[in-house]
Design a protein around this motif. Structure first.
Motif, PDB file in Angstrom:
ATOM      1  N   THR A 160       5.937  -0.348   0.317  1.00 42.08           N
ATOM      2  CA  THR A 160       5.067   0.510   1.121  1.00 42.08           C
ATOM      3  C   THR A 160       4.995  -0.033   2.545  1.00 42.08           C
ATOM      4  O   THR A 160       5.239  -1.224   2.790  1.00 42.08           O
ATOM      5  N   ALA A 173       6.557  11.448   5.382  1.00 40.35           N
ATOM      6  CA  ALA A 173       5.858  10.649   4.386  1.00 40.35           C
ATOM      7  C   ALA A 173       6.593  10.766   3.058  1.00 40.35           C
ATOM      8  O   ALA A 173       6.959  11.877   2.642  1.00 40.35           O
ATOM      9  N   GLU A 226       4.748   1.283   7.092  1.00 38.35           N
ATOM     10  CA  GLU A 226       5.010   2.265   8.131  1.00 38.35           C
ATOM     11  C   GLU A 226       6.250   1.847   8.911  1.00 38.35           C
ATOM     12  O   GLU A 226       6.352   0.697   9.354  1.00 38.35           O
ATOM     13  N   TYR A 227       7.159   2.781   9.084  1.00 35.98           N
ATOM     14  CA  TYR A 227       8.443   2.500   9.713  1.00 35.98           C
ATOM     15  C   TYR A 227       8.730   3.574  10.764  1.00 35.98           C
ATOM     16  O   TYR A 227       7.866   4.390  11.095  1.00 35.98           O
ATOM     17  N   GLU A 228       9.952   3.565  11.266  1.00 39.52           N
ATOM     18  CA  GLU A 228      10.313   4.502  12.322  1.00 39.52           C
ATOM     19  C   GLU A 228      11.697   5.067  12.062  1.00 39.52           C
ATOM     20  O   GLU A 228      12.588   4.377  11.558  1.00 39.52           O
ATOM     21  N   TRP A 256      -2.008  12.608   1.079  1.00 36.73           N
ATOM     22  CA  TRP A 256      -1.417  12.998   2.365  1.00 36.73           C
ATOM     23  C   TRP A 256      -1.023  14.473   2.348  1.00 36.73           C
ATOM     24  O   TRP A 256      -1.225  15.191   3.337  1.00 36.73           O
ATOM     25  N   GLU A 265       6.825  13.586  11.653  1.00 39.60           N
ATOM     26  CA  GLU A 265       6.139  12.734  10.676  1.00 39.60           C
ATOM     27  C   GLU A 265       6.781  12.935   9.312  1.00 39.60           C
ATOM     28  O   GLU A 265       6.887  14.060   8.824  1.00 39.60           O
ATOM     29  N   LYS A 282       6.308   7.021   6.727  1.00 41.79           N
ATOM     30  CA  LYS A 282       5.309   6.354   5.908  1.00 41.79           C
ATOM     31  C   LYS A 282       5.798   6.260   4.466  1.00 41.79           C
ATOM     32  O   LYS A 282       6.193   7.265   3.870  1.00 41.79           O
ATOM     33  N   ALA A 335       7.547   9.101  12.962  1.00 38.13           N
ATOM     34  CA  ALA A 335       6.901   8.104  12.112  1.00 38.13           C
ATOM     35  C   ALA A 335       7.309   8.311  10.663  1.00 38.13           C
ATOM     36  O   ALA A 335       7.429   9.440  10.193  1.00 38.13           O
TER      37      ALA A 335
END
Length: 381
Positions: free
Chosen positions: A200, A154, A202-204, A233, A152, A223, A221
């Motif tokens: 902004t 962010a 959510e991507y990969e 977060w 993850e 963000k 993931a």
């Protein structure tokens, strides 16, 4: 009727996302523009050539009796100029564009802007993220925020990010198409990548280099959050942390796993990433930079023979399997600049380091050549 299958396939293509050509970061957008520009320049040659091929095949077909027939024609200066000058100009343009973009989009180069016409302000602080490619998962360490995550990532929007990237075992490739281009993650080395999100969402991200059995699921993931949500977060990550990412915990995390879920840790060891790069996470393991420093100084002589075993970084037979208190029984833990105690014999006395390298020792005397020792002359035939 022949076109109906192609038309029926068009709805299936609507689900394809053109993230490379429509990214959420300024660096990736410039790279996408470079791809489009290079393609257009090459099509300036490809399209006319394909069209002329069809035109000549149709015009000079055998059934066309009105076409000019010149079986002995083999040269035209004007045609040669067109054939060679047009590709040459395109190659020059491609070379110039590639040379400029290679320097402006250098992954090691700090960003000068976050978007077109929006330069990076002097007071903006880079966000440092340390990335480690594990088998088969990604570890992200935020040294400033004191947190670490698995699979993850962010990032705050409109804030430049500097990635420090390495690997624990084999070569991988760190790639977030919406953010920036890919760059390799290699064991015992550190690479860098700069990027920024200006949208902004959510991507990969994933590994773009095959690295073994779990490679296909080595995805994470990504963000892109507003500054306030990014702080939230970080706070939520600290609150839900499984524990502190100590070196012992890292050795457990380093073991190969498949389809690893998102995990969160506190990160209080500021030297963990440097220890990963220098392959000395285990207690008592000499770091590579210390080895290189000793080699640059001429080595450790006889006392350094015990250090040779530390070069072998066996991840499955030795790493993390020996108690920290017993590492000194198997490896030389460190080398000091003070006089060294030889570990060959229990009654050994301190030896000056320069003597171990042969400095100051007398040169062995060579025997004088006499008539008895000189080689006999060979008779002439």
């Amino acid at each position: 009727m022949r076109l109906l299958p192609l038309l029926a396939a068009l709805p299936l293509l609507s689900g394809c996302g053109l993230i490379v050509l429509d990214p959420a970061g300024d660096v990736a957008r410039q790279q996408g523009d470079l791809i489009v520009l290079s393609t257009v320049l090459m099509l300036l040659i490809i399209v006319p050539v394909m069209a002329l091929t069809i035109f000549f095949a149709w015009k000079y077909r055998a059934s066309n009796k009105e076409a000019t027939y010149k079986p002995d024609w083999d040269h035209s200066t004007q045609l040669e100029l067109v054939i060679w000058s047009a590709p040459l100009l395109i190659i020059i343009c491609l070379g110039a564009v590639t040379w400029v973009a290679t320097h402006l989009l250098d992954p090691y180069r700090p960003l000068a802007r976050t978007a077109p016409g929006q330069p990076v302000a002097a007071e903006v602080q880079l966000l440092d993220v340390q990335v480690v490619a594990l088998d088969w998962k990604w570890l992200f360490i935020y040294p400033e925020q004191g947190v670490a995550t698995v699979n993850e990532l962010a990032l705050p929007v409109n804030r430049p990010v500097r990635f420090r990237i390495s690997s624990s075992s084999v070569m991988n490739s760190f790639y977030v198409p919406a953010l920036a281009g890919q760059i390799y993650a290699m064991p015992g080395m550190e690479t860098k990548l700069h990027g920024v999100f200006d949208k902004t969402g959510e991507y990969e991200g994933f590994s773009a280099n095959y690295s073994g059995w779990g490679f296909s699921n080595m995805r994470f993931a990504v963000k892109s959050l507003p500054a306030g949500e990014f702080d939230q977060w970080v706070a939520a990550t600290k609150a839900s942390a499984e524990g502190d990412l100590s070196r012992a915990e890292y050795l457990k995390l380093e073991k190969p796993t498949h389809k690893e879920p998102v995990r969160r840790f506190a990160a209080s060891d500021p030297q963990l990433f440097d220890a990963v790069v220098n392959m000395c996470v285990e207690p008592g393991k000499m770091c590579m930079h210390d080895m290189m420093s000793l080699d640059a100084a001429g080595g450790a002589g006889i006392a350094g023979i015990g250090n040779v075993r530390q070069v072998a970084y066996d991840k499955f037979a030795a790493r993390g399997t020996v108690d920290a208190a017993r590492w000194s029984m198997r490896y030389v833990a460190a080398y000091c600049s003070a006089p060294v105690m030889s570990n060959d014999r229990p009654d050994a006395k301190p030896v000056a380091p320069e003597m171990l390298k042969g400095e100051g020792l007398p040169v062995p005397a060579r025997p004088e050549r006499t008539a008895l020792t000189a080689p006999a002359a060979r008779p002439m035939s």
